[in-house]
Design an enzyme around this catalytic site. Structure first.
Site, PDB file in Angstrom:
ATOM      1  N   LYS A   1      -1.330  13.915  90.520  1.00 57.21           N
ATOM      2  CA  LYS A   1      -0.452  13.924  91.696  1.00 57.21           C
ATOM      3  C   LYS A   1      -0.644  12.656  92.539  1.00 57.21           C
ATOM      4  O   LYS A   1       0.321  12.068  93.014  1.00 57.21           O
ATOM      5  CB  LYS A   1      -0.724  15.221  92.450  1.00 57.21           C
TER       6      LYS A   1
ATOM      7  N   LYS B   1      -7.150  36.411 101.840  1.00 62.50           N
ATOM      8  CA  LYS B   1      -8.178  35.376 101.703  1.00 62.50           C
ATOM      9  C   LYS B   1      -9.179  35.471 102.858  1.00 62.50           C
ATOM     10  O   LYS B   1     -10.394  35.409 102.667  1.00 62.50           O
ATOM     11  CB  LYS B   1      -7.494  34.003 101.791  1.00 62.50           C
TER      12      LYS B   1
ATOM     13  N   THR C   1      -5.135  14.857 101.148  1.00 65.68           N
ATOM     14  CA  THR C   1      -4.637  13.544 100.717  1.00 65.68           C
ATOM     15  C   THR C   1      -3.172  13.425 101.126  1.00 65.68           C
ATOM     16  O   THR C   1      -2.331  14.200 100.671  1.00 65.68           O
ATOM     17  CB  THR C   1      -4.788  13.415  99.192  1.00 65.68           C
TER      18      THR C   1
ATOM     19  N   CYS D   1      -5.817  16.506  91.373  1.00 64.14           N
ATOM     20  CA  CYS D   1      -5.738  15.289  92.207  1.00 64.14           C
ATOM     21  C   CYS D   1      -5.170  14.067  91.479  1.00 64.14           C
ATOM     22  O   CYS D   1      -4.172  13.496  91.932  1.00 64.14           O
ATOM     23  CB  CYS D   1      -7.119  14.955  92.741  1.00 64.14           C
TER      24      CYS D   1
ATOM     25  N   ASP E   1      -6.397  30.341 108.068  1.00 63.35           N
ATOM     26  CA  ASP E   1      -5.473  30.372 106.928  1.00 63.35           C
ATOM     27  C   ASP E   1      -4.423  31.446 107.204  1.00 63.35           C
ATOM     28  O   ASP E   1      -4.711  32.437 107.892  1.00 63.35           O
ATOM     29  CB  ASP E   1      -6.232  30.702 105.636  1.00 63.35           C
TER      30      ASP E   1
ATOM     31  N   GLY F   1      -7.019  14.777  84.106  1.00 58.01           N
ATOM     32  CA  GLY F   1      -6.086  15.713  84.725  1.00 58.01           C
ATOM     33  C   GLY F   1      -6.674  16.284  85.993  1.00 58.01           C
ATOM     34  O   GLY F   1      -7.511  15.653  86.640  1.00 58.01           O
TER      35      GLY F   1
HETATM   36  C1  UGA Z   1     -11.222  13.531  91.862  1.00 53.61           C
HETATM   37  C2  UGA Z   1     -12.091  12.384  92.418  1.00 53.61           C
HETATM   38  O1  UGA Z   1     -13.123  12.082  91.495  1.00 53.61           O
HETATM   39  C3  UGA Z   1     -12.685  12.764  93.776  1.00 53.61           C
HETATM   40  O2  UGA Z   1     -13.399  11.658  94.301  1.00 53.61           O
HETATM   41  C4  UGA Z   1     -11.547  13.127  94.716  1.00 53.61           C
HETATM   42  O3  UGA Z   1     -12.023  13.532  95.990  1.00 53.61           O
HETATM   43  C5  UGA Z   1     -10.761  14.293  94.118  1.00 53.61           C
HETATM   44  O4  UGA Z   1     -10.239  13.866  92.840  1.00 53.61           O
HETATM   45  C6  UGA Z   1      -9.641  14.629  95.056  1.00 53.61           C
HETATM   46  O5  UGA Z   1      -8.763  13.791  95.269  1.00 53.61           O
HETATM   47  O6  UGA Z   1      -9.707  15.674  95.716  1.00 53.61           O
HETATM   48  P1  UGA Z   1     -11.705  15.854  90.619  1.00 53.61           P
HETATM   49  O7  UGA Z   1     -10.231  16.001  90.547  1.00 53.61           O
HETATM   50  O8  UGA Z   1     -12.528  17.010  91.062  1.00 53.61           O
HETATM   51  O9  UGA Z   1     -12.088  14.644  91.617  1.00 53.61           O
HETATM   52  O10 UGA Z   1     -12.180  15.452  89.167  1.00 53.61           O
HETATM   53  P2  UGA Z   1     -12.996  14.257  88.473  1.00 53.61           P
HETATM   54  O11 UGA Z   1     -14.399  14.635  88.321  1.00 53.61           O
HETATM   55  O12 UGA Z   1     -12.703  12.974  89.125  1.00 53.61           O
HETATM   56  O13 UGA Z   1     -12.305  14.290  87.027  1.00 53.61           O
HETATM   57  C7  UGA Z   1     -10.912  14.017  86.863  1.00 53.61           C
HETATM   58  C8  UGA Z   1     -10.540  14.004  85.398  1.00 53.61           C
HETATM   59  O14 UGA Z   1     -11.154  12.898  84.739  1.00 53.61           O
HETATM   60  C9  UGA Z   1     -10.982  15.248  84.623  1.00 53.61           C
HETATM   61  O15 UGA Z   1      -9.965  15.626  83.743  1.00 53.61           O
HETATM   62  C10 UGA Z   1     -12.231  14.778  83.882  1.00 53.61           C
HETATM   63  O16 UGA Z   1     -12.492  15.500  82.705  1.00 53.61           O
HETATM   64  C11 UGA Z   1     -11.862  13.332  83.586  1.00 53.61           C
HETATM   65  N1  UGA Z   1     -13.029  12.465  83.360  1.00 53.61           N
HETATM   66  C12 UGA Z   1     -13.865  12.189  84.384  1.00 53.61           C
HETATM   67  C13 UGA Z   1     -13.235  11.905  82.114  1.00 53.61           C
HETATM   68  O17 UGA Z   1     -12.469  12.145  81.165  1.00 53.61           O
HETATM   69  N2  UGA Z   1     -14.307  11.062  81.943  1.00 53.61           N
HETATM   70  C14 UGA Z   1     -15.164  10.760  82.945  1.00 53.61           C
HETATM   71  O18 UGA Z   1     -16.112   9.960  82.708  1.00 53.61           O
HETATM   72  C15 UGA Z   1     -14.943  11.340  84.194  1.00 53.61           C
END
Ligand code: UGA
Length: 424
Positions: free
Chosen positions: A258, A36, A121, A255, A31, A252
Site C-alpha cells: 500500500k 473490541k 501512515t 504496509c 475505538d 507483502g
Molecule cells: C514494515 C516496515 O519494516 C516497518 O518499519 C514499518 O513500520 C511497517 O512496515 C509499517 O509501515 O507499519 P512489516 O509490514 O511488519 O513492517 O513487515 P516487514 O518485516 O518489513 O516485512 C515485509 C515483507 O518483506 C514481508 O513479506 C517479509 O517476509 C519480507 N521480507 C522482509 C523478506 O522477504 N526478506 C527480508 O529480509 C525481510
C-alpha cells in the site's frame, strides 16, 4: 507523566497504547468498535503480537490504561495519537476517511492547545487536510510516523533506530519526542511534510531492496551462483547493509504494497517520475510467478490436477496478518494453473472465502500431496522432519520458498528439493 489519547486500537494503536502506559503515561484508547473495547478492557489482545497481551494486562492493572468507545473520555488528554487505518483507495492513493472521521470527533472533544499526533501512515502533505478537518487553530499537528514491524512491534517501540517528529512548532515536536523517554534512539526533528515523506521513503526503499535481492537470487539460479554467499558478500559492505536481504517469495503485508503504491500516486500527482518504484512492484509480481514456475518444473511441467500442500499463509512469521500476503498471492496463482491447494498456517484464522482449502493441522495439509511449498518462515516448518513428512505425502517433492530448510537433510530422505537461488 502525560495524558495520552490513542484513536484506533488496531495493531499500531494498541501497541502505542500499551507501550506508553508501560512508560508510565495515562492512556485512553478509543475505538468505535464496542466489542473490541470490551475485549481489550478484559485484558485480551485482538491481534497476535509477542508480549502485547502481558503489557495490556499490566497497563489495565496499573490503572494507567483503559479503552472506551465514549469520545468524551478523551477530553482531558494533552496528546491525541491518530492510529486509525489508512487503507488503499481504488486508485492506489491512501484513503483518509478514517482519519477525517477521527478529526470530526477531536474537533469536538480535544482539550485546548493539545497536540494531534499522526502515527498512521498518511500521504505527503495530508497534515494540511487534517488541519482543515480539525478546524481548530489551537490544535497543533505533529507528524510522528511509526516504524513498527508486525511480530516485533513491542521491541521496535522501545528500541527504535530513530524517532521522527515533524511540526510547524518545534517545541510541540520536542514534547512528543519526550513522551518516548528514549535516551538512546536517534531522532529527527523536522516539518510535517518531511516527516510524512520519511515514512513513505523508508518503506518504499525497503521494498525496492527486497525486489533487488529477489531478482539477484533468481539470477543466481541462471548463472549457477549460490545466493547465500552472494548476499553475504554483498551485505557485508556497510553501505549496503546485511539486514533485510533475505530472499523470499516476494514482499507483502499491510504496509509495503500500500505504501509503495501511495508514494507512486504522490509522485504522479507531483509530476516526479519514480521508475525504480514502478519496477519494484513489477519485480515483486514476477517473484510470485517465479515461485509458481519452479513448482511447475518440479512437478514435470504441469500443475493440473496436482495436490499441493501450502505451508504458511501469513505475510511473514510472527504475525497472524495475511493482508497482501505473498503466500496467498502464490497459492492463488497455483490454483490458477489447475492445482488444488491445502494450506496450513499455525496462527492465521481465515475470515474470507478463498479458492483453496485451509487445513486444520499440518498432517491434513500434507496428506496425499504431490508437492509441498513453504511460503512462511514459521519455526514449525523449519523444524520439520522429512521422515515424518514422507509418511503422509503422495510424492516426495518440496519447494522451500523461504530458504529455511537444509537441502542435504531433505535429499537424504529421498525428497526432490528446491530452494531459491541455490541457497542451500
Ligand atoms: C514494515 C516496515 O519494516 C516497518 O518499519 C514499518 O513500520 C511497517 O512496515 C509499517 O509501515 O507499519 P512489516 O509490514 O511488519 O513492517 O513487515 P516487514 O518485516 O518489513 O516485512 C515485509 C515483507 O518483506 C514481508 O513479506 C517479509 O517476509 C519480507 N521480507 C522482509 C523478506 O522477504 N526478506 C527480508 O529480509 C525481510
Amino acid at each position: 507523566m502525560a495524558n495520552i489519547g490513542v484513536i484506533g486500537t488496531g495493531y499500531v494503536g494498541l501497541t502505542t497504547s500499551v507501550c506508553f502506559s508501560k512508560i508510565g503515561h495515562k492512556v485512553v484508547g478509543f475505538d468505535i468498535d464496542k466489542e473490541k473495547i470490551h475485549r481489550l478492557n478484559s485484558g485480551k489482545s485482538i491481534i497476535f503480537e509477542e508480549g502485547l497481551e502481558d503489557l495490556l494486562q499490566e497497563g489495565l492493572n496499573s490503572n494507567n490504561l483503559f479503552f472506551t468507545d465514549d469520545a468524551l473520555k478523551l477530553k482531558d488528554c494533552d496528546f491525541y495519537f491518530l492510529c486509525v487505518p489508512t487503507p488503499q483507495d481504488k486508485d492506489g492513493s491512501a484513503d483518509l476517511s478514517y482519519i477525517f472521521n477521527a478529526c470530526v470527533i477531536l474537533r469536538k472533544v480535544a482539550k485546548k492547545n493539545a497536540s494531534i499526533v499522526t502515527k498512521s501512515t498518511v500521504p505527503v502533505n495530508a497534515w494540511r487536510e487534517i488541519s482543515n478537518y480539525l478546524n481548530r487553530s489551537d490544535l497543533v499537528i505533529v507528524s510522528n510516523p511509526e516504524f513498527l514491524r508486525e511480530g516485533t512491534a513491542i521491541n521496535d517501540f522501545f528500541n527504535p533506530d530513530r524517532i521522527v517528529v515533524g511540526s510547524s512548532e518545534k517545541l510541540k515536536s520536542i514534547e512528543v519526542l519526550e513522551l518516548y523517554k528514549n535516551k538512546v534512539a536517534s531522532f529527527v526533528i523536522t516539518d510535517n511534510t518531511s516527516a510524512e515523506l520519511i515514512k513513505y521513503a523508508s518503506n518504499s526503499f525497503l521494498a525496492m531492496k527486497l525486489s533487488f535481492v529477489n531478482d539477484i537470487t533468481s539470477l543466481c539460479e541462471k548463472v549457477g551462483a549460490n545466493s547465500k554467499d552472494v548476499l553475504l558478500g554483498f551485505g557485508q559492505d556497510k553501505r549496503i547493509g546485511d539486514k533485510f536481504i533475505k530472499p523470499g517469495p516476494g514482499w507483502g503485508g499491510s504496509c509495503f504494497p500500500k505504501d509503495v503504491k501511495a508514494l507512486l500516486r504522490v509522485s504522479e500527482k507531483n509530476s516526479q517520475s519514480m521508475e525504480l518504484l514502478v519496477a519494484t512492484v513489477s519485480s515483486n509480481e514476477k517473484t510470485f510467478a517465479r515461485v509458481v514456475d519452479k513448482l511447475e518444473i518440479l512437478l514435470g511441467g504441469s500443475l493440473v490436477d496436482k495436490k499441493i500442500a501450502g505451508l504458511g499463509l501469513s505475510f511473514k512469521a510472527g504475525t497472524d496478518d495475511y493482508r497482501d500476503s505473498p503466500a496467498i498471492a502464490i497459492i492463488d496463482r497455483i490454483v490458477g494453473r489447475g492445482a488444488q491447494v491445502s494450506a496450513f498456517d499455525p496462527v492465521v484464522e481465515i475470515k474470507e472465502k478463498f479458492n483453496f482449502s485451509k487445513s486444520l493441522n499440518l498432517i491434513e495439509a500434507l496428506q496425499d500431496s504431490d508437492a509441498i511449498v513453504i511460503l512462511t518462515e514459521w519455526n514449525e516448518f523449519s523444524s520439520l522432519d522429512p521422515n515424518f513428512v514422507a509418511k503422509f505425502v503422495r510424492q516426495k517433492i518440496i519447494l522451500d520458498a523461504r530458504n529455511i530448510l537444509d537441502k542435504d537433510t531433505w535429499e537424504r530422505s529421498g525428497f526432490k528439493f528446491e530452494s531459491l537461488g541455490n541457497w542451500a
